[in-house]
Write a protein that holds these residues in place. Structure first.
Motif, mmCIF file in Angstrom:
data_model
loop_
_atom_site.group_PDB
_atom_site.id
_atom_site.type_symbol
_atom_site.label_atom_id
_atom_site.label_comp_id
_atom_site.label_asym_id
_atom_site.label_seq_id
_atom_site.Cartn_x
_atom_site.Cartn_y
_atom_site.Cartn_z
ATOM 1 N N VAL A 119 3.838 -7.945 3.030
ATOM 2 C CA VAL A 119 3.098 -8.018 1.773
ATOM 3 C C VAL A 119 4.014 -8.686 0.757
ATOM 4 C CG1 VAL A 119 1.951 -6.728 -0.069
ATOM 5 C CG2 VAL A 119 1.785 -5.929 2.293
ATOM 6 N N PHE A 120 3.562 -9.808 0.206
ATOM 7 C CA PHE A 120 4.414 -10.587 -0.687
ATOM 8 C C PHE A 120 4.272 -10.129 -2.139
ATOM 9 C CE2 PHE A 120 3.780 -13.395 2.954
ATOM 10 C CZ PHE A 120 5.081 -13.788 3.210
ATOM 11 N N GLN A 121 5.204 -10.620 -2.968
ATOM 12 C CA GLN A 121 5.265 -10.243 -4.380
ATOM 13 C C GLN A 121 3.987 -10.617 -5.123
ATOM 14 O OE1 GLN A 121 8.695 -11.778 -6.383
ATOM 15 N NE2 GLN A 121 7.958 -11.306 -8.419
ATOM 16 N N ASP A 122 3.503 -11.829 -4.891
ATOM 17 C CA ASP A 122 2.344 -12.327 -5.630
ATOM 18 C C ASP A 122 1.187 -12.526 -4.665
ATOM 19 O OD1 ASP A 122 0.505 -13.446 -7.270
ATOM 20 O OD2 ASP A 122 1.666 -15.243 -7.771
ATOM 21 N N LEU A 175 5.371 -1.694 11.471
ATOM 22 C CA LEU A 175 6.354 -2.033 10.437
ATOM 23 C C LEU A 175 5.707 -2.979 9.433
ATOM 24 C CD1 LEU A 175 9.260 -2.270 9.241
ATOM 25 C CD2 LEU A 175 9.674 -4.109 10.898
ATOM 26 N N ILE A 176 5.839 -2.641 8.148
ATOM 27 C CA ILE A 176 5.386 -3.534 7.079
ATOM 28 C C ILE A 176 6.565 -3.809 6.153
ATOM 29 C CG2 ILE A 176 3.849 -3.845 5.109
ATOM 30 C CD1 ILE A 176 1.791 -2.159 6.447
ATOM 31 N N LEU A 177 6.780 -5.087 5.872
ATOM 32 C CA LEU A 177 7.803 -5.503 4.926
ATOM 33 C C LEU A 177 7.124 -5.761 3.585
ATOM 34 C CD1 LEU A 177 8.822 -6.251 7.860
ATOM 35 C CD2 LEU A 177 10.261 -7.938 6.772
ATOM 36 N N HIS A 178 7.603 -5.092 2.543
ATOM 37 C CA HIS A 178 7.045 -5.246 1.191
ATOM 38 C C HIS A 178 8.070 -5.981 0.329
ATOM 39 C CE1 HIS A 178 3.757 -2.328 1.898
ATOM 40 N NE2 HIS A 178 4.639 -1.702 2.657
ATOM 41 N N ASP A 179 7.717 -7.195 -0.129
ATOM 42 C CA ASP A 179 8.650 -8.001 -0.917
ATOM 43 C C ASP A 179 8.234 -7.971 -2.389
ATOM 44 O OD1 ASP A 179 10.580 -9.700 -1.808
ATOM 45 O OD2 ASP A 179 9.848 -11.481 -0.762
ATOM 46 N N GLU A 180 8.858 -7.102 -3.178
ATOM 47 C CA GLU A 180 8.591 -6.952 -4.618
ATOM 48 C C GLU A 180 7.091 -6.752 -4.896
ATOM 49 O OE1 GLU A 180 10.910 -6.794 -6.858
ATOM 50 O OE2 GLU A 180 12.605 -8.072 -6.339
#
Length: 680
Positions: free
Chosen positions: A445-448, A523-528
């Motif tokens: 999941v990206f920042q914007d 696994l989920i990567l959350h970037d800001e």
């Protein structure tokens, strides 16, 4: 008594639209005195920025001041012509914007742009203006200002561009400086440096400051007084200490409860039910009555006045101060259980193990004779372990390698060296060479979310795409599964028919989360994921992520520059600096001595919504060194306030382990544990 620089009296602003008139500012009054920082806070859409642009008389073409007065040094700006305002802008009144890139001309050196303020008003010759520009850059703590004035905006970091904007705003020595979210999206150390500059200017100048933000911690640190806005109105106003000691209005109480506790108390955050009211169709009575947990029948029948409740502390509420009132049932957003976790979560041990990971960009020499281009060491020898069902937070300044680490793990960039093990499988390859099953089980999941949601596809189509590509769902079941996912993240399934531009920022972030969960990931990567959100929306997203994790067992790698957010959601924290993990441990271990000196500096920079909380300030000198030629030994030694000498410059610096807590520092644990806690 000192006369105020700015007096706003019963101000009304309307935006004319095809659908209806939008009453953006509704009977707002306030004053800002010389040498005072007056904060204006509230959710997006409450009218904060419209207030700023109205004061500047710089509204959009469809905006109109329909009532009230704006007195600047006793003169009503509403009566000023555009040419008269041009003489005021810059010289007497300055503004610093949220995004300095939008206010800086990309085709002119920054020195020319700062000097232009003085030359346009005849305050100095070009030579004198350039000399003053250099002095201002030095004042806002930009190193080598004589060289920086010749650079273009794109050649500077975000923090430097923001300081350029402050210098330009100060060039005319204005009596009033308006700051509109000047530290949003900056990492904590850059934000702290900007706030230090504002505090210094407040002491040195006798200017008035109007500071607009959604970050209550920022105002707690630098503000003198505060106005809380909702639906175009001021609903509470007071001096800083009074408001944080005892907020009166229910909206203010909920805003403060939405912020992660600075002392690390766990539990769900108080999200504010519902969303901002439609400004074209305001409710009768109190404008907050549709969301207020203390509402009574009277709140729907008449609108309360903004009146003093105790001293100069005022609130727009019949029942403030609210003592012993019973809260009504809230319809806060809570995640619904999804499905049973994926097979990878049924085993034991780590879900993700990163070992000696390196990601270098460039390098490999140059075609020019006698040159040898060095690579950018974005991630340099990182070890990281993430257990099943847990969250590891990754923190650090911009450019420390957080996002590159995430992109390498997800496979968007290929590792230079090292290994990435996911559920016992080596996935140290580019995403195009990973198995379909691995692609299903790791999401990001990206920042914007605006940059990842196709504006030409509906919300339903965006969520259905991973189901079609990776899922095991028959086509006929996809609409029902999409509706279930929207419900799981607290959205009405009817939103599946809408397009991204028809949603709020918080709704788009929830859509991105629903899409990430569509393939039942391990696994989920959350970037800001919360950096640009209001505190109330941020609370909703954090509660949502915790609820979804509890129901599914999915593991998170959570990247953020907001240490309060990371503290609230993480089980373990990795602190990154210049491509290295300099400290790793449980959340409790990282937030308590012994600290790595860099961690200590990051913690000291956190703006907390409590002006009485005692905090130790550590000001880092200089900027993050180049990742092309990083310092030898400890990569932090060029900025470290605790550097002990040449020993810090030796190679290599060992990891000192104490159970799960790892610190990469030459200073002994016995010495580091004596360090005074940052917050107390």
């Amino acid at each position: 008594m000192t006369e105020p620089v700015l007096e706003i009296e019963d101000l009304e602003v309307i935006y004319r639209t095809d659908r209806a008139d939008v009453k953006a500012i509704n009977k707002v009054s306030m004053e800002v005195a010389p040498g005072e920082v007056r904060g204006v806070v509230g959710e997006s859409g409450c009218g904060k920025s419209t207030l700023a642009f109205a004061v500047m008389k710089y509204l959009d073409r469809n905006g109109e001041i329909t009532g009230g007065r704006i007195l600047f040094n006793g003169e009503d700006l509403k009566e000023k012509s555009d040419s008269e305002m041009e003489d005021i802008w810059g010289k007497h009144m300055g503004m610093i914007y949220q995004d300095p890139t939008a206010s800086l001309n990309p085709s002119l050196p920054v020195g020319e742009q700062i000097a232009e303020v003085a030359t346009a008003h005849g305050l100095a010759s070009r030579k004198g203006a350039m000399e003053e520009a250099i002095a201002l850059l030095d004042r806002v703590h930009i190193r080598d200002p004589e060289e920086i004035i010749n650079r273009y905006p794109h050649e500077l970091s975000g923090g430097m561009r923001q300081r350029i904007g402050i210098a330009a705003g100060l060039m005319g020595k204005p009596e009033l400086l308006i700051l509109d979210e000047p530290t949003t999206n900056l990492d904590v150390t850059t934000e702290a440096r900007i706030l230090d500059i504002i505090e210094e200017l407040k002491e040195d100048l006798n200017s008035a400051f109007l500071y607009i933000t959604h970050d209550l911690g920022v105002i707690a640190r630098i503000g003198d007084g505060i106005e809380v806005m909702y639906a175009g109105q001021v609903v509470e106003e007071s001096e800083i200490g009074d408001l944080f000691e005892e907020p009166f209005h229910p909206y203010t109480k909920l805003l403060l409860r939405s912020v992660p506790d600075p002392e690390g108390k766990k539990g769900s955050l108080q999200d504010i039910p519902g969303s901002m009211v439609d400004l074209t169709d305001l409710p009768d009575g109190c404008k907050f009555n549709t969301r207020c947990p203390f509402r009574q029948d009277r709140c729907f029948e008449a609108e309360p006045p903004l009146e003093e409740k105790r001293g100069s502390h005022s609130a727009k509420c019949f029942y403030a101060p609210i003592e012993g009132a019973e809260e009504t049932e809230s319809e806060g957003i809570r995640a619904q259980p999804l499905w049973e976790g994926p097979p990878e979560l049924q085993g034991e041990g780590a879900i993700l193990e990163v070992r000696e990971l390196k990601k270098y960009f460039g390098g490999g020499g140059s075609w020019l004779p006698g040159t040898n281009e060095q690579p950018v060491r974005a991630v340099d020898d990182v070890d990281l372990t993430l257990e099943r069902g847990e969250t590891v937070g990754v923190v650090g300044e911009s450019g420390c390698g957080k996002t590159t680490l995430a992109r390498t793990i997800i496979g968007l960039t290929e590792a230079t060296e090292g290994t990435i093990d996911f559920a016992g499988e080596d996935i140290t390859v580019d995403v195009s060479r990973r198995s379909k099953e691995t692609l299903k089980r790791i999401q990001i999941v990206f920042q914007d979310p605006r940059s990842t949601l196709n504006p030409k596809k509906t919300v339903g189509q965006a969520i259905a795409r991973p189901l079609i590509m990776h899922g095991d769902f028959p086509r006929g079941e996809i609409p029902e599964t999409t509706a279930d996912l929207l419900s799981a993240v607290g959205l009405d399934p009817k939103l599946a028919e809408r397009y991204p531009d028809q949603l709020s920022g918080g709704q788009k972030q929830r859509v991105a989360t629903a899409r990430a969960f569509a393939t039942n990931p391990a696994l989920i990567l959350h970037d800001e994921p919360t950096s640009s959100l209001d505190v109330s929306v941020q609370a909703t997203i954090l509660n949502l992520l915790l609820d979804l994790q509890e129901g599914s067992g999915t593991s998170y790698l959570f990247i953020s520059h907001d240490l309060n957010v990371v503290r609230h959601i993480s089980d373990y924290i990795a602190v990154m600096y210049l491509g290295h993990v300099v400290e790793f441990g449980s959340t409790e271990e990282v937030f308590s001595p012994p600290y790595h000196p860099y961690t200590e500096a990051l913690l000291s920079a956190i703006p907390v919504p409590d002006p009485d909380l005692r905090r130790k300030r550590i000001r880092l000198t200089g900027s993050v060194p180049s990742a092309v030629n990083p310092p030898s030994g400890c990569v932090f030694h060029t900025r470290c306030p605790r550097k002990v000498g040449e020993e810090c410059e030796r190679k290599p610096i060992p990891d000192r382990e104490s159970g799960s807590h790892v610190i990469r520092c030459v200073i002994s644990e016995e010495e580091l544990i004596k360090v005074e806690p940052v917050l107390s």
